[in-house]
Write an enzyme that holds these catalytic residues in place. Structure first.
Site, short mmCIF file in Angstrom:
data_model
loop_
_atom_site.label_atom_id
_atom_site.label_comp_id
_atom_site.label_asym_id
_atom_site.label_seq_id
_atom_site.Cartn_x
_atom_site.Cartn_y
_atom_site.Cartn_z
N CYS A 145 24.06 49.36 68.20
CA CYS A 145 25.01 50.36 67.78
C CYS A 145 26.08 50.73 68.94
O CYS A 145 27.14 50.86 68.62
CB CYS A 145 24.29 51.59 67.45
SG CYS A 145 25.19 53.20 66.66
N CYS B 148 17.87 56.37 64.10
CA CYS B 148 18.55 57.58 63.15
C CYS B 148 18.47 57.28 61.80
O CYS B 148 18.20 57.98 60.84
CB CYS B 148 19.77 57.78 63.79
SG CYS B 148 21.05 56.53 63.76
#
Length: 374
Positions: free
Chosen positions: A120, A216
């Site tokens: 990410c 997440c």
């Protein structure tokens, strides 16, 4: 409230010294990035909060502990409204799916242990978001990571956060020198407790908000379930064998196992605990053995990112985010440990340090067993 030094060229550190400058803050909706926005705003610089909408997986939208989803975007906007700064949301869901979620699923399919937080940072956060910040004419992009940026002899250096319990340097090893020159990390010298105090002092609604989870985009923590949904072929049964190849049992899919795992094997009758030593996607086998079989003498690295300039001194290596750095040597693209190291899994990263400075790191492509070396 602390005065953060954003180290912008041509400016004198101090309150109000950045008038006429522009700072873009990466805002996930959590307390860390919210406080960064407040610190940036306090410098007198024009501050813009930017949030990337990365996913919208039903439950995750309203789940505490997620990031970059529905509730978090609302929280980021509320903080910006409180501070009186602009806030923009950009939809990067397709990019996140391709660069992070699909890579995560494919890694499990290949018998590797992925680190989606690094992917990410490499993609949506430090590439896409950095480009957005430049397009907005910003002098820098500030984030809430607990690392320190130090100006060294050869330019900006990446160092561990001052609070060892919050240090996130392991996840930023792939940050390039060009990115580091543009990034700022104003929380690197602060403990988490102080960050929450600042948020409370400013009346920010996120002051007591729980931290985001490690992964997440997995709403319920069921990694295997997500991989099965994305890659149904990954849930294929196979054999559990010992390091000599003898069958000990059967498993219901490689996606349920990672190197070093002990629970979930459901094998009885062994005189000592068994651990997953490796996962073989070609044969669909899970190879298990005693803890000593996990000992690794060296690891082959791929896609090495080097921030250490011409550094040649002693270094330490960290093979997991929660592991302690251990003495090692970098020989070409191999990291050789001074003593056998445990929990070294293909797909993870090895990050190299000189004291608290990050020299760089690479992805673990393969390992060399200490037993085999002996």
């Amino acid at each position: 409230m602390e005065q953060a030094d954003f180290q912008l060229g041509g400016a004198t550190p101090g309150s109000g010294s950045l008038a006429g400058r522009r700072i873009v803050v990466a805002m996930s909706g959590g307390v860390d990035s919210s406080v960064v926005a407040a610190l940036a705003h306090a410098t007198g610089a024009e501050t813009i909060g930017v949030t990337l909408q990365l996913y919208d997986h039903g439950e995750a939208v309203g789940r505490a502990g997620s990031c970059c989803a529905g509730r978090d975007i609302r929280d980021a906007r509320a903080v910006c409204d409180r501070l009186g700064i602009a806030h923009y949301v950009f939809d990067h869901e397709s990019s996140f799916r391709e660069q992070v979620v699909d890579t995560f699923a494919d890694a499990y399919l290949a018998g590797r242990t992925p680190i989606p937080c690094v992917q990410c940072n490499m993609g949506p956060k430090f590439t896409d978001l950095l480009k957005l910040a430049r397009d907005l004419g910003a002098d820098c992009l500030a984030t809430g990571h607990y690392v320190r940026r130090v100006e060294g002899t050869h330019g900006a250096e990446l160092h561990c956060g001052a609070d060892p319990a919050r240090d996130q340097s392991y996840f930023l090893f792939a940050t390039t020198q060009a990115q580091l020159d543009y990034l700022r990390f104003p929380l690197g010298g602060l403990p988490k407790a102080r960050v929450r105090e600042i948020a409370a002092e400013l009346g920010l609604g996120v002051a007591a908000k729980p931290d985001s989870q490690d992964i997440c985009f997995v709403p319920d923590g069921d990694y295997a379930g997500l991989v099965k949904k994305l890659r149904p072929e990954a849930d294929t049964a196979g054999d559990i064998v010992d390091i000599g190849g003898m069958k000990l049992g059967e498993h219901r899919g490689l996606i349920h196992f990672t190197v070093g795992q002990r629970r979930g094997l459901e094998i009885g009758g062994s005189p000592e605990p068994l651990y997953v030593v490796r996962v073989e996607p070609d044969t669909k086998r899970v190879v298990v053995g005693p803890r000593r079989a996990l000992a690794v003498s060296a690891a082959q690295l791929s896609d090495i990112n080097w921030l250490g300039d011409d550094f040649t001194g002693p270094l330490t290596a960290k093979v997991r985010s929660m592991a302690k750095p251990v003495p090692a040597r970098l020989v070409g693209d191999r990291v050789v440990f001074d003593a056998p190291e445990y929990g070294v899994a293909p797909g993870q990263a090895t990050v190299l340090y000189a004291g608290d400075r990050v020299l760089g790191g690479g992805w673990i492509a393969s390992t060399e067993a200490a037993l085999a070396a002996a």
